[in-house]
Design an enzyme around this catalytic site. Structure first.
Site, mmCIF file in Angstrom:
data_model
loop_
_atom_site.group_PDB
_atom_site.id
_atom_site.type_symbol
_atom_site.label_atom_id
_atom_site.label_comp_id
_atom_site.label_asym_id
_atom_site.label_seq_id
_atom_site.Cartn_x
_atom_site.Cartn_y
_atom_site.Cartn_z
ATOM 1 N N ARG A 112 -9.186 10.502 -1.333
ATOM 2 C CA ARG A 112 -8.372 9.298 -1.316
ATOM 3 C C ARG A 112 -7.253 9.391 -0.275
ATOM 4 O O ARG A 112 -6.645 10.435 -0.105
ATOM 5 C CB ARG A 112 -7.742 9.051 -2.695
ATOM 6 C CG ARG A 112 -8.764 8.795 -3.782
ATOM 7 C CD ARG A 112 -8.095 8.724 -5.132
ATOM 8 N NE ARG A 112 -9.074 8.523 -6.182
ATOM 9 C CZ ARG A 112 -9.359 7.340 -6.707
ATOM 10 N NH1 ARG A 112 -8.742 6.263 -6.288
ATOM 11 N NH2 ARG A 112 -10.262 7.232 -7.657
ATOM 12 N N THR A 113 -7.005 8.260 0.397
ATOM 13 C CA THR A 113 -5.846 8.176 1.285
ATOM 14 C C THR A 113 -4.657 7.766 0.438
ATOM 15 O O THR A 113 -4.494 6.590 0.101
ATOM 16 C CB THR A 113 -6.088 7.151 2.402
ATOM 17 O OG1 THR A 113 -7.260 7.515 3.131
ATOM 18 C CG2 THR A 113 -4.905 7.114 3.370
ATOM 19 N N LEU A 114 -3.846 8.739 0.050
ATOM 20 C CA LEU A 114 -2.703 8.449 -0.813
ATOM 21 C C LEU A 114 -1.546 7.870 -0.027
ATOM 22 O O LEU A 114 -0.704 7.157 -0.572
ATOM 23 C CB LEU A 114 -2.267 9.727 -1.535
ATOM 24 C CG LEU A 114 -3.332 10.375 -2.428
ATOM 25 C CD1 LEU A 114 -2.789 11.644 -3.053
ATOM 26 C CD2 LEU A 114 -3.783 9.407 -3.513
#
Length: 249
Positions: free
Chosen positions: A26-28
């Site tokens: 995930r791209t947090l």
């Protein structure tokens, strides 16, 4: 899933071996980002423009990131935001175009179809709390019909005669609203879009003086090499920005 026995009380617990792997995908938070994209219709087609900067936080780390790409035969796409997420979007689109061509039925996806596909992608990822951190501008021409639309990271989408993302939505759109015409020639469209790019260069710290313009018409797509604009930094407010402001040194 795998079972593990506690060394303390002998109880059995379950460990999700894939948990860390999933979370790492995930791209947090966006790390390497691009700034504004500007797009507008003109007499013969659609034009998109952006700079080629990739910012690592507030550092202008990469100077040659091309953020305008061709999609199929009738569409151009430009992206603001996280560069790696834009690369993921391009992988989705490459698969979509390949699947479309495999039918070999004489039809091809136009800009409206690609835009609708991206609307669903962005909204679906938002609902999974795993958004693609981008704002996209998509333009194209098919069978003489010009199309220009946008979609952001939460799936908000619309169409217009001229569009911009990022700071461009605040600084370039007012210029376009006052000076855009439906019958602009390509040369006039370039002149207007360069005026917008210059304002963004002066006012947006994440912009650099290396710009790329692309056009699409019924005759095909052209993505021009990056180039620089002539600038003037002698304005009095640039030389002494705090002059006359109360409470400054």
């Amino acid at each position: 899933m795998e079972l593990q026995r506690s060394m303390v009380d002998g109880s059995v617990c379950m460990k999700d071996s894939a948990k860390s792997e999933i979370s790492s995908e995930r791209t947090l938070y966006p790390y390497v980002t691009g700034t504004s994209i500007i797009g507008m219709k003109y007499k013969d087609g659609v034009i998109l423009a952006s700079d080629t900067a990739g910012s690592y936080g507030s550092t202008l780390r990469y100077k040659s990131v091309e953020r305008i790409k061709q999609v199929g035969d009738h569409t151009l796409i430009g992206a603001s935001g996280e560069i790696s997420d834009f690369q993921e979007i391009m992988r989705y689109l490459d698969e979509l175009i390949l699947y479309d061509k495999m039918w070999d039925d004489g039809n091809s996806l136009g800009p409206k179809e690609v835009h609708n596909y991206l609307n669903r992608i962005m909204y679906n990822r938002r609902n999974k709390f795993n958004p693609l951190w981008n704002s996209l501008v998509l333009g194209g021409v098919k069978k003489g019909q010009k199309y220009l639309g946008t979609v952001n990271m939460i799936g908000t989408h619309y169409e217009d005669d001229h569009l911009a993302t990022g700071f461009g939505n605040h600084l370039a759109r007012p210029i376009l609203r006052s000076e855009w015409r439906e019958d602009l020639t390509f040369e006039e469209a370039v002149k207007l879009i360069e005026k917008c790019l210059l304002v963004l260069l002066y006012r947006d710290r994440s912009s650099i003086n290396k710009f790329q313009i692309a056009k699409i018409t019924d005759e095909g797509t052209t993505i021009f090499p990056p180039y620089a604009l002539k600038t003037f930094w002698g304005f009095s407010h640039f030389q002494n920005p705090s002059k006359g402001a109360a409470g400054t040194w």
